[in-house]
Design a protein around this motif. Structure first.
Motif, PDB file in Angstrom:
ATOM      1  N   PHE A  69     -41.999 108.145  53.613  1.00  0.00           N
ATOM      2  CA  PHE A  69     -43.076 109.060  53.251  1.00  0.00           C
ATOM      3  C   PHE A  69     -44.203 108.268  52.591  1.00  0.00           C
ATOM      4  O   PHE A  69     -43.947 107.448  51.705  1.00  0.00           O
ATOM      5  N   LEU A  70     -45.433 108.492  53.025  1.00  0.00           N
ATOM      6  CA  LEU A  70     -46.572 107.868  52.366  1.00  0.00           C
ATOM      7  C   LEU A  70     -46.669 108.404  50.946  1.00  0.00           C
ATOM      8  O   LEU A  70     -46.661 109.623  50.739  1.00  0.00           O
ATOM      9  N   ASP A  71     -46.769 107.506  49.971  1.00  0.00           N
ATOM     10  CA  ASP A  71     -46.707 107.969  48.590  1.00  0.00           C
ATOM     11  C   ASP A  71     -47.998 108.650  48.129  1.00  0.00           C
ATOM     12  O   ASP A  71     -48.045 109.185  47.019  1.00  0.00           O
ATOM     13  N   ASP A  72     -49.064 108.612  48.989  1.00  0.00           N
ATOM     14  CA  ASP A  72     -50.281 109.344  48.629  1.00  0.00           C
ATOM     15  C   ASP A  72     -50.439 110.626  49.442  1.00  0.00           C
ATOM     16  O   ASP A  72     -51.502 111.270  49.404  1.00  0.00           O
ATOM     17  N   ASP A  73     -49.380 111.011  50.177  1.00  0.00           N
ATOM     18  CA  ASP A  73     -49.412 112.265  50.932  1.00  0.00           C
ATOM     19  C   ASP A  73     -49.257 113.431  49.944  1.00  0.00           C
ATOM     20  O   ASP A  73     -48.220 113.550  49.282  1.00  0.00           O
ATOM     21  N   PRO A  74     -50.261 114.293  49.832  1.00  0.00           N
ATOM     22  CA  PRO A  74     -50.193 115.375  48.831  1.00  0.00           C
ATOM     23  C   PRO A  74     -49.006 116.309  49.040  1.00  0.00           C
ATOM     24  O   PRO A  74     -48.444 116.822  48.072  1.00  0.00           O
ATOM     25  N   VAL A  75     -48.621 116.534  50.306  1.00  0.00           N
ATOM     26  CA  VAL A  75     -47.475 117.414  50.577  1.00  0.00           C
ATOM     27  C   VAL A  75     -46.197 116.784  50.030  1.00  0.00           C
ATOM     28  O   VAL A  75     -45.390 117.448  49.359  1.00  0.00           O
ATOM     29  N   HIS A  76     -46.033 115.487  50.293  1.00  0.00           N
ATOM     30  CA  HIS A  76     -44.821 114.814  49.802  1.00  0.00           C
ATOM     31  C   HIS A  76     -44.848 114.675  48.279  1.00  0.00           C
ATOM     32  O   HIS A  76     -43.811 114.803  47.629  1.00  0.00           O
ATOM     33  N   ILE A  77     -46.023 114.420  47.719  1.00  0.00           N
ATOM     34  CA  ILE A  77     -46.129 114.308  46.262  1.00  0.00           C
ATOM     35  C   ILE A  77     -45.659 115.596  45.598  1.00  0.00           C
ATOM     36  O   ILE A  77     -44.888 115.574  44.623  1.00  0.00           O
ATOM     37  N   ALA A  78     -46.093 116.722  46.139  1.00  0.00           N
ATOM     38  CA  ALA A  78     -45.689 118.017  45.576  1.00  0.00           C
ATOM     39  C   ALA A  78     -44.187 118.241  45.750  1.00  0.00           C
ATOM     40  O   ALA A  78     -43.506 118.731  44.826  1.00  0.00           O
ATOM     41  N   ALA A  79     -43.665 117.892  46.928  1.00  0.00           N
ATOM     42  CA  ALA A  79     -42.238 118.079  47.186  1.00  0.00           C
ATOM     43  C   ALA A  79     -41.395 117.196  46.270  1.00  0.00           C
ATOM     44  O   ALA A  79     -40.359 117.628  45.745  1.00  0.00           O
ATOM     45  N   ARG A  80     -41.838 115.926  46.054  1.00  0.00           N
ATOM     46  CA  ARG A  80     -41.100 115.020  45.173  1.00  0.00           C
ATOM     47  C   ARG A  80     -41.121 115.506  43.724  1.00  0.00           C
ATOM     48  O   ARG A  80     -40.129 115.372  42.988  1.00  0.00           O
ATOM     49  N   LYS A  81     -42.256 116.056  43.297  1.00  0.00           N
ATOM     50  CA  LYS A  81     -42.357 116.547  41.928  1.00  0.00           C
ATOM     51  C   LYS A  81     -41.358 117.681  41.696  1.00  0.00           C
ATOM     52  O   LYS A  81     -40.632 117.707  40.692  1.00  0.00           O
ATOM     53  N   LYS A  82     -41.300 118.604  42.670  1.00  0.00           N
ATOM     54  CA  LYS A  82     -40.350 119.712  42.548  1.00  0.00           C
ATOM     55  C   LYS A  82     -38.913 119.193  42.624  1.00  0.00           C
ATOM     56  O   LYS A  82     -38.025 119.682  41.921  1.00  0.00           O
ATOM     57  N   TRP A  83     -38.687 118.182  43.502  1.00  0.00           N
ATOM     58  CA  TRP A  83     -37.348 117.598  43.633  1.00  0.00           C
ATOM     59  C   TRP A  83     -36.875 117.039  42.294  1.00  0.00           C
ATOM     60  O   TRP A  83     -35.761 117.313  41.840  1.00  0.00           O
ATOM     61  N   ASP A  84     -37.722 116.246  41.643  1.00  0.00           N
ATOM     62  CA  ASP A  84     -37.348 115.636  40.365  1.00  0.00           C
ATOM     63  C   ASP A  84     -37.097 116.697  39.294  1.00  0.00           C
ATOM     64  O   ASP A  84     -36.148 116.581  38.502  1.00  0.00           O
ATOM     65  N   GLU A  85     -37.950 117.714  39.255  1.00  0.00           N
ATOM     66  CA  GLU A  85     -37.784 118.780  38.256  1.00  0.00           C
ATOM     67  C   GLU A  85     -36.467 119.521  38.467  1.00  0.00           C
ATOM     68  O   GLU A  85     -35.746 119.828  37.504  1.00  0.00           O
ATOM     69  N   ARG A  86     -36.153 119.823  39.727  1.00  0.00           N
ATOM     70  CA  ARG A  86     -34.926 120.563  40.011  1.00  0.00           C
ATOM     71  C   ARG A  86     -33.687 119.730  39.724  1.00  0.00           C
ATOM     72  O   ARG A  86     -32.665 120.246  39.253  1.00  0.00           O
TER      73      ARG A  86
END
Length: 547
Positions: free
Chosen positions: A475-492
């Protein structure tokens, strides 16, 4: 019917100053030499014979009509190459009758004489220069070394030293020939991303580059590229041979291909030269000696080199070069090969692998194998998401299920999961493969970077219970969709006390693609959430393929 210029163009050209010059014009096929940009095109030239300058030149498709010659001619009149100035010639000569008649019809009212001549001396001289330049093309390898080096490279490929040697386990090859003292061989390929041998001319260059790469989290891609080009080494890399039928096929791991599809490439990197995919005689000699010595060393010491601890080994070989001396006798060179365990330890410590505080379980991490990418079926649908706790209970009761621990907290909106959706047969095989490893131990993300393209990646990695690491996504680390998904992943994952899951589902081509229903889900593997420090493999570098 011959086309003619429109009235406004004709009036504009009539205003140009008319000189007494005679221009030569022609179109000819380009040479088929490798360095030409358009091997199957044609070159159009308009030359001022009086001044001896090329006023305009174009490369066009061979199928283009005589109109292309006129377009180049108009440019030669109105917008010529420097130092020529806009002008209209008094006379034009061509060596093609049809072109002569065509130009006479097009250039009416411009007061330009169009003549035919069998020879165009100035253009002939220019094309001879093009041909001579093509004949002087430097081959990638000296002719006497081309086939021996290729055979030696494929011998290295079959030996596959990357299966038991890591990049920091350096082997010194003492040659002492052609201004080359000792080459320090670093084997690439254990991570399955780029296969090859780097032959550093000095330990200092090796240390400097590894220090730059290991600090890449704080550096820009431009600085990493600069560090790459500042290496001082010879190299052998492997790439896939391609043809027109399979150019679009993307196979990440070359190790899966038959040897007939493996192409070795050689070259040189130097701080003052940059990257050069050509070896000259002395460089080819050094590379041949190094590869021959390395191949023999690997064959005789393979078992000891495969040991858990990098051993201290030394061997001396007498190697015959594929060339002869002035007396037509075979040239033989003594080469000494030594492992460098102390340097390997130093480089390992530079990477932080010796710092127990950095990792959660150093003993387990030291036994990890290569990062593989052959677990997830090609063309699978992949997503990061969450399933409700009710759905988790249904899955635990109805599908293949392996739990990680009873310490998981059921707080938050559900279990964070990686969804892999593929066809039913492939999903079944995937489940069986994971079960054979004992299940999924952990799921994590690790940084990766392309030092030439400048892209940075978030690499999704699965760790199975037997300690193997598998790549499941890039995943490109500047992809806004992936950034949002990773943030939710870490929180969960925080809310579940560090637990997550992998769901394998069928229905890749059906209406449920991307949104599998409970009936489509075939397995749930619960696992620990792993940080980059837990994985302990550092930032992975996507190395370039040399041509």
């Amino acid at each position: 019917m011959t086309m003619s210029l429109n009235c406004s163009t004709r009036r504009r050209l009539q205003k140009l100053h008319q000189t007494s010059s005679v221009w030569e014009g022609d179109r000819r096929p380009l040479s088929t030499h490798k360095q030409n940009l358009e091997a199957h095109g044609e070159c159009i030239l308009w030359v001022d014979g009086s001044q001896g300058v090329v006023r305009a030149m174009d490369v066009v498709a061979a199928e283009s009509g005589p109109e292309a010659v006129v377009r180049t001619l108009l440019r030669a009149m109105e917008h010529p190459n420097s130092p020529a100035k806009p002008a209209r010639p008094q006379k034009i000569v061509v060596s093609d009758r049809e072109l002569q008649f065509f130009l006479r019809g097009v250039l009416q009212e411009l007061e330009i004489v169009i003549d035919y001549v069998p020879q165009l001396p100035l253009i002939e001289e220019l094309y001879r220069g093009f041909q001579d330049g093509g004949d002087e093309h430097t081959p990638d390898l000296p002719p006497q070394f081309a086939e021996p080096l290729r055979k030696k490279a494929l011998e290295i490929w079959q030996a596959a030293p990357w299966k038991f040697l890591e990049e920091h386990q350096i082997i010194a090859i003492e040659i002492n020939q052609s201004d080359v003292g000792t080459l320090y061989a670093s084997v690439m390929g254990m991570l399955g991303m780029e296969y090859g041998i780097l032959l550093y001319r000095s330990q200092e260059s090796l240390r400097r580059f590894r220090a730059s790469v290991l600090s890449d989290e704080e550096e820009s891609p431009e600085l990493l590229e600069e560090a790459f080009l500042k290496q001082d080494c010879l190299f052998l890399t492997f790439e896939r041979t391609t043809d027109e039928e399979d150019e679009d096929i993307d196979i990440i791991d070359l190790a899966d291909l038959p040897i007939a599809q493996i192409q070795p490439s050689f070259g040189n990197i130097h701080p003052l030269e940059g990257l050069r995919a050509v070896l000259y005689d002395e460089e080819a000699t050094a590379v041949f000696l190094a590869l021959e010595a390395l191949a023999r060393f690997i064959r005789s010491k393979r078992r000891r080199l495969s040991a858990e601890t990098f051993p201290a080994l030394s061997e001396r070989y007498r190697i015959a070069l594929p060339i002869k001396d002035q007396n037509r006798k075979t040239i033989q060179i003594d080469v000494t090969v030594n492992t460098m365990p102390e340097l390997a330890t130093e480089l390992e410590e530079m990477a932080g692998f010796g710092d127990e505080a950095e990792f959660t379980d150093v003993e387990e991490l030291s036994s990890l194998g290569a990062l593989r990418d052959d677990l997830i079926p090609e063309e699978s649908f992949l997503s990061l998401g969450v399933v409700s706790w009710d759905m988790v209970e249904h899955l635990r009761a109805s599908v293949t299920h392996l739990t990680q621990s009873e310490e998981m907290s059921s707080s938050g909106d559900g279990l964070p999961v990686i969804l892999i959706q593929t066809s039913r047969p492939k999903a079944k095989n995937l489940i069986e493969t994971i079960q054979a490893t004992g299940g999924i131990k952990g799921i994590g993300f690790n940084p990766g970077t392309d030092i030439f393209g400048g892209d940075r990646y978030d690499l999704g990695i699965l760790q199975t219970e037997n300690g193997e690491l598998f790549l499941f996504g890039e995943f490109l680390d500047d992809d806004p969709v992936h950034i949002a998904a990773r943030k939710k992943w870490d929180e969960r994952c925080k809310k579940t006390k560090g637990y997550c899951g992998l769901i394998i589902a069928r229905g890749l081509m059906g209406a449920s693609r991307g949104q599998p229903q409970l009936r489509d889900m075939m397995a749930l593997f619960e696992a620990r959430s792993l940080s980059p420090q837990d994985l302990g493999i550092g930032t992975l570098q996507l190395m370039p393929q040399f041509e």
